[in-house]
Design an enzyme around this catalytic site. Structure first.
Site, PDB file in Angstrom:
ATOM      1  N   ASP A   1      32.037 -13.592 -12.135  1.00 30.66           N
ATOM      2  CA  ASP A   1      33.706 -13.926 -11.794  1.00 30.66           C
ATOM      3  C   ASP A   1      34.674 -12.572 -12.215  1.00 30.66           C
ATOM      4  O   ASP A   1      33.850 -12.004 -13.107  1.00 30.66           O
ATOM      5  CB  ASP A   1      34.681 -14.742 -11.541  1.00 30.66           C
ATOM      6  CG  ASP A   1      34.856 -15.640 -12.717  1.00 30.66           C
ATOM      7  OD1 ASP A   1      34.343 -14.687 -13.548  1.00 30.66           O
ATOM      8  OD2 ASP A   1      35.280 -16.669 -12.690  1.00 30.66           O
TER       9      ASP A   1
ATOM     10  N   ARG B   1      43.547 -23.235  -8.907  1.00 29.15           N
ATOM     11  CA  ARG B   1      43.948 -22.663  -9.026  1.00 29.15           C
ATOM     12  C   ARG B   1      44.242 -21.078  -9.359  1.00 29.15           C
ATOM     13  O   ARG B   1      44.055 -20.487  -8.082  1.00 29.15           O
ATOM     14  CB  ARG B   1      42.250 -21.851 -10.560  1.00 29.15           C
ATOM     15  CG  ARG B   1      43.030 -21.076 -11.544  1.00 29.15           C
ATOM     16  CD  ARG B   1      41.677 -20.662 -12.355  1.00 29.15           C
ATOM     17  NE  ARG B   1      40.324 -19.921 -12.681  1.00 29.15           N
ATOM     18  CZ  ARG B   1      39.633 -19.699 -13.172  1.00 29.15           C
ATOM     19  NH1 ARG B   1      39.339 -19.993 -14.409  1.00 29.15           N
ATOM     20  NH2 ARG B   1      38.199 -19.137 -12.231  1.00 29.15           N
TER      21      ARG B   1
END
Length: 535
Positions: free
Chosen positions: A449, A165
């Protein structure tokens, strides 16, 4: 600094960085930036224009100009390569070295190697993550802890397939300058991994696979597709080798799922349904819309809320209609070694969430910790059996309207002092860790996150803007937030100990938090001002 072709490397020395930042790789990055950087800038401007239109009208709808794509039943995405046909469990985590080994060994089908929300863009992480990816692809990655514990790749079971990602379109990489301007972070992350690993991955029976975050339109997907096509041609990689799964984590993207798959169809693999970033986007897009778009405590907003249910069911129907995989959301729980009761309660919730996803037709789901791989796999095994996925479940019973996607008012729950405190505490702890170089942080038995910090600060901004009253009767104000900040920081200091607390950048974290949670004008992404505070 040293200059290669048209690109300047402004970052410091990183261990083994010379293996990644070769003249040839940097020349490839410069070419990506020169070809696609201006279009990225235009698309960011288009984002702002579209948001302004929503602010004026209070409306968002499916695009009339792309109706033909949605109505055409004939097109499909490219068939999946062999190592992406079964994705029932995917583990996510940053590309730091220990995580790389543990994720590959976890028993998950896929490792989402995260250069975005679980990673901080400190230069050492940007380059070091690419070093670790190159080693992981070549199966020569290992790790030894300071305490002498060794981690190496297992040889008694398959390793997870790597899906990378990169950063979203909105972030720059200021340590790489092309024509004197910062490079697009997404192009840097993609370009380095593709340049060093695409051919090697194909030789090993895999391929260059990506998760694409934070997109807001099919035009942004078109740009990614053009990047992939150019990169394949430029490096003599067979056309269609790239496979991309798109995170539908913004509210405008939810209205363009089919168009996004269409633009990427020769490179598409699937779509993913998340929670925190999607809710963060809802707040951001409709921050001017008043009480009808005010969300209750974030932990009360589950995937069974009406607007979230509409979003996930539409995603499954869209994906399977086009032969793409529908990937479920994150199980962020970190099992406790000391508290079996906490584990029992949390794992029951994880199981129920995964059963909902598998029952709805999702082809797999995410976990944040290796201990959750078995429970997720068990749930999907029970539904899939010997099948690698459930693409045949077309969900033709689903018919989702724009009004259902935007029915935030029907979300059950309330705004509580406990929820406000949790948002403040988690945001401060996360931001202190992020500024210190760690983007995947264990807080209150959850792996957090940047998405968690985004929804936390956005809720506070929204509650203040709408004079929301807590369950205690108090109205959420900046003064109340300041008082709770003081109290929560005192608790954190007591928990960590004075020495550890004082060594961490909590004061800078507080200043950053107040910039993005309490300012009159809403900041689109906290990671942008946060980036200015590092290195």
């Amino acid at each position: 600094m040293h200059i290669v072709v048209d690109i300047t490397v402004a970052g410091g020395q990183v261990e083994r960085g010379e293996e990644i930042l070769t003249d040839e790789a940097l020349a490839f990055l410069a070419e990506l930036q020169q070809r696609f950087g201006a279009r990225r800038d235009e698309l960011l401007a288009a984002r702002r224009e579209r948001r302004a239109e929503v602010a004026r009208t209070g409306r968002l709808d499916f695009l009339p100009q792309t109706r033909q794509i949605r109505d055409d039943p004939s097109w499909r995405v490219a068939p999946a390569p062999a190592d992406l046909t079964d994705r029932r469990v995917e583990i996510t985590g940053p590309t730091e070295r220990k995580m790389t080994v543990n994720a590959l060994n976890s028993g998950a089908n896929v490792w989402l190697a995260d250069l975005e929300d679980a990673n901080t863009p400190h230069w050492a992480n940007v380059v070091g993550g690419q070093v670790n990816l190159a080693d992981a692809v070549r199966r020569k990655v290992s790790f030894s802890s300071p305490e002498g514990k060794s981690y190496s790749l297992r040889d008694d079971a398959p390793l997870a397939t790597i899906v990378v990602r990169p950063r979203g379109w909105h972030l720059d990489e200021r340590h790489l300058l092309v024509d004197g301007r910062p490079m697009v972070g997404a192009l840097a992350d993609f370009g380095l991994h593709f340049f060093h690993n695409a051919a090697e991955l194909l030789a090993r029976g895999s391929g260059p696979y990506f998760y694409l975050p934070k997109m807001e339109s099919h035009l942004e997907a078109r740009l990614w597709n053009d990047v992939f096509t150019f990169a394949e041609e430029r490096l003599d990689i067979p056309a269609g080798s790239v496979r991309a799964t798109v995170l539908i984590e913004t509210i405008p993207a939810a209205f363009e799922m089919e168009e996004i798959l269409y633009e990427l169809r020769e490179h598409a693999s699937g779509l993913n349904a998340g929670r925190w970033d999607y809710l963060f986007s809802l707040i951001k897009y409709f921050r001017d819309a008043g009480p009808d778009f005010v969300l209750p405590d974030r932990n009360a907003v589950t995937m069974t809320a009406p607007c979230m249910r509409a979003y996930t069911e539409l995603l499954v129907r869209t994906c399977h209609r086009r032969g793409a995989f529908a990937m479920g959301g994150m199980a962020a729980f970190i099992p406790s070694r000391r508290n079996p009761q906490v584990n029992e309660t949390a794992l029951a919730k994880v199981r129920a969430d995964k059963e909902r996803e598998a029952g709805d037709g999702f082809d797999g789901s995410w976990v944040a910790h290796p201990d959750l791989v078995p429970i997720c796999k068990q749930v999907f095994d029970a539904v899939l059996g010997d099948r690698p996925n459930q693409l045949e479940r077309l969900r033709e019973d689903v018919d989702v309207t724009a009004a259902q996607l935007l029915d935030v008012k029907a979300t059950p729950g309330e705004v509580t002092e406990e929820g406000l405190r949790n948002n403040i505490s988690v945001a401060l702890q996360y931001l202190a860790s992020w500024l210190g170089g760690n983007g995947a942080v264990a807080i209150f038995n959850l792996m957090e996150d940047a998405a968690t910090a985004e929804i936390s600060r956005s809720q506070i901004w929204q509650w203040i803007a709408n004079n929301v009253r807590l369950d205690t009767g108090e109205v959420v104000t900046a003064d109340l937030v300041h008082r709770i900040e003081d109290e929560e920081l005192a608790r954190i200091r007591e928990t960590l100990g004075a020495e550890a607390f004082d060594a961490a950048p909590f004061q800078s974290a507080r200043e950053l938090f107040e910039t993005v949670a309490l300012a009159e004008h809403y900041a689109d992404f906290l990671t942008v001002p946060a980036y200015e505070r590092i290195d």
